[in-house]
Every structure is written in C-alpha cells, then in structure tokens.
Write an enzyme that holds these catalytic residues in place. Structure first.
Site, PDB file in Angstrom:
ATOM      1  CG  HIS A   1     -73.029 -21.042   4.516  1.00 35.30           C
ATOM      2  ND1 HIS A   1     -72.690 -19.992   5.339  1.00 35.30           N
ATOM      3  CD2 HIS A   1     -72.193 -20.960   3.452  1.00 35.30           C
ATOM      4  CE1 HIS A   1     -71.685 -19.316   4.797  1.00 35.30           C
ATOM      5  NE2 HIS A   1     -71.375 -19.886   3.639  1.00 35.30           N
TER       6      HIS A   1
ATOM      7  CB  CYS B   1     -71.259 -19.802   0.169  1.00 30.32           C
ATOM      8  SG  CYS B   1     -70.095 -21.175   0.345  1.00 30.32           S
TER       9      CYS B   1
END
Length: 357
Positions: free
Chosen positions: A276, A294
């Site tokens: 992301h 992430c």
C-alpha cells in the site's frame, strides 16, 4: 447398472456407472426424465462413470441407458430407473474464489471454500467432484488445508499467460459422513492475463517488477520492523481497494493500535499484510523497515502498481525475520510441488493430473 434399477433416495449428485461385459467399452450413456427429456452430461476421462452437467432434481425419477460395444461389433445395453432423494435439511456451504469473465494473474489458485470444513475421511469423495480444465492443457492437483475449510488447485508452475480456466465445484447433493450434503454446484470460466510478478528483497529493500519475464521497474520499499516483520515467501494478491481504512484497535499490543486511511491497498495475507501507499515512510523507503508488516511504497509507486496488478499476481518476499504461515492467504505457491501434492486426498500422477472430465 449404478444406480441399480428401482433404487430410491439417490443423491442428486449421483453418477451413472455400469459393469461391462469382458472387452466391452461404453459407446453411449443416456439419462432422461420420466417424460423423456434428455439430461446433459459427460463421461469421465477414465471411463469410470458418467457425470450429469448439472445437479439432478430432488424427488424425481430418471431412467439411465448404457450401451456398450465389444471388439467383435456386438452390442450390449442396460437400463436403470431410479428416484432421487428429497431435499435434505442439513447442508454444508461452499464458495469459489473465481468469477466468470474475469482476468487473473498467473499465480491465481482455484480456491474452494467449505463451511464447516470437510472431514478428512470425506475429502476424496468431494475432490472427485471438483473439476478443472485448462486451455492450453496444464496438469494440476488439489491440496487441502489442515482443517478442511479450503482446497487449492494449481499446476506445477505458474499458469501460462492467456490460459482459459474452466472450473466446476459440483457439490450439490454429495452425501457426507457427518449427515450433511453439499448445497450447490458452483462454476466459473476465467482467463489468465500477462505474467506480472513482484519480487521484494529485504537486504536492499527494493521491489523488482517483471512483466512477461522482463524487468520493467525497480522501486524502494519499507517492510515490517523487527517487532512486526513482513512474511517471507510467495504470496498472491487477493484483493484490491483504491481506498480503505486500517483499524487495528483490537490488537492486544497497545503499540500496534491505530486507525489510518490507506490508499492503493492490495491484500496479501488474511493476517493483514498488504502492499500500500505509505507517504509517511517515503523518506526511509529503500533504507529502513518501519511498517507493521506491510510492504510500504510511495504514493506514486503505489498508484503505478495498482493500475497494473491483477488479483492472482504473485509477490515473493525474501530475507525477513518471519516465514509465511501456510494458509495465511492464498499460499499454495509457497510450497514445493512435492509438498503441495501431499495435501491431495486422491493419488496424483507424477507431474500432475489431467482433467477428470
């Protein structure tokens, strides 16, 4: 004949079979309703039975006719009239993570889901009713996760770009040992697109992006810090959201609780690892790991990736402090082929099985 003539309470998943005279082969199988309407179906590739193309109707009478031919040209015929069972009250629900007319990445597994999970003793019977065809032909195999809630189908290698996948999870009416029956048939026909692969190395904190085997872009990343490392392994993009909110306020560790607006999110694990946009970490991307697990990229690079990736595209992450847990996402490619086929409920020929229908 199977079912036997006069048989009652047959599952709507029943297949037509017959014991043949010595040296004979099936030349034709026909199934018809009481008013003579023909039922479509196909013979299994191993010749063991004939499978209706859709579930039969509940509480309905059918007549099957099997014609067999001997090498000397003589013909034998058998018939059986049977009745299917009434619709059961206790069913097992199923799902298929594949949809008609979609284009997926080369690592897209066929994912069948079951609630509750299929007991180990029932998996072979269920697996026999899960059909996959590929064009061009590519062998494959099924693999069950430990609790039986999911089964993955893949080939020994990534799918060939342009492959057509035709899948039928034909579970309606399958009797299970726990007294439940399969609820519905599910089917989908989809296409595999170009080979788009992402490879992330923790040592230099870079993502290298390949399309059809050619390196097209290298971009800096920030992975999970040591306390919350990213998972090393081969993962698959499962979901894409242009905008979403990450809410971890239920995390047992207060240090990991936050609510943050996120852009260009691509889910990789059920545990919450994504690729992301992370504008707050752009100044350390390529140099330092600061995320909660992430793959952080810049806003511009996140947008660039989001516009090109497909559900089913693979990303391989190497060199982090944690290995990808099997079942935490679509993880079949994280196993070697030899390991993968051990999860099949049926024997798998060397190199994989061809289509059953």
């Amino acid at each position: 004949m199977s079912p036997a003539d006069g048989a009652k309470k047959q599952p709507v998943s029943v297949e037509i079979g017959a014991e043949l005279p010595d040296g004979a082969t099936v030349s034709q199988i026909m199934l018809a309703t009481a008013n003579g309407k023909a039922v479509k179906g196909k013979l299994r590739t191993d010749g063991s039975s004939w499978v209706p193309s859709a579930p039969l109707k509940w509480s309905t009478r059918y007549t099957a006719t099997v014609t067999a031919s001997r090498p000397d040209g003589t013909v034998s015929e058998g018939t059986s009239t049977f009745t299917t069972m009434a619709k059961p009250n206790s069913v097992i629900t199923s799902g298929l993570y594949l949809f008609d007319d979609r284009t997926y990445g080369v690592a897209m597994p066929v994912v069948a889901e079951f609630h509750p999970g299929i007991p180990e003793k029932d998996r072979a019977a269920v697996q026999k009713r899960m059909f996959v065809q590929t064009d061009p032909p590519q062998p494959g195999a099924w693999h069950w996760v430990g609790n039986g809630t999911q089964a993955y189908y893949r080939a020994p290698e990534y799918w060939k770009a342009g492959t057509k996948l035709s899948v039928r999870i034909a579970l309606a009416g399958i009797p299970l040992s726990n007294g439940r029956y399969g609820n519905v048939d599910r089917s989908a026909t989809a296409k595999i697109g170009s080979a788009f692969e992402m490879k992330v190395t923790n040592s230099d904190k870079q993502m290298r992006v390949y399309e059809d085997g050619q390196l097209i872009k290298t971009l800096p990343v920030s992975l999970g810090k040591k306390k919350t490392p990213s998972s090393s392994g081969t993962l698959v993009v499962m979901e894409k959201k242009e905008a979403t909110v990450f809410d971890t306020m239920n995390d047992p560790d207060p240090a990991n609780r936050y609510v943050t607006d996120i852009q260009f999110a691509q889910r990789l694990t059920w545990g919450g690892e994504y690729i992301h946009a992370a504008p707050w970490s752009e100044h350390v991307q390529g140099r330092q790991n600061v995320s909660h697990g992430c793959v952080n990229v810049s806003m511009a690079n996140a947008r660039w990736l989001f516009q090109r990736t497909k559900i089913g595209d693979p990303i391989t992450i190497t060199g982090t402090e944690r290995k990808l847990a099997h079942g935490n996402g679509w993880t079949p490619w994280n196993l070697s082929w030899a390991e993968f086929v051990k999860g099949s409920a049926l024997p798998v020929p060397d190199g994989g099985a061809g289509p059953a229908l």
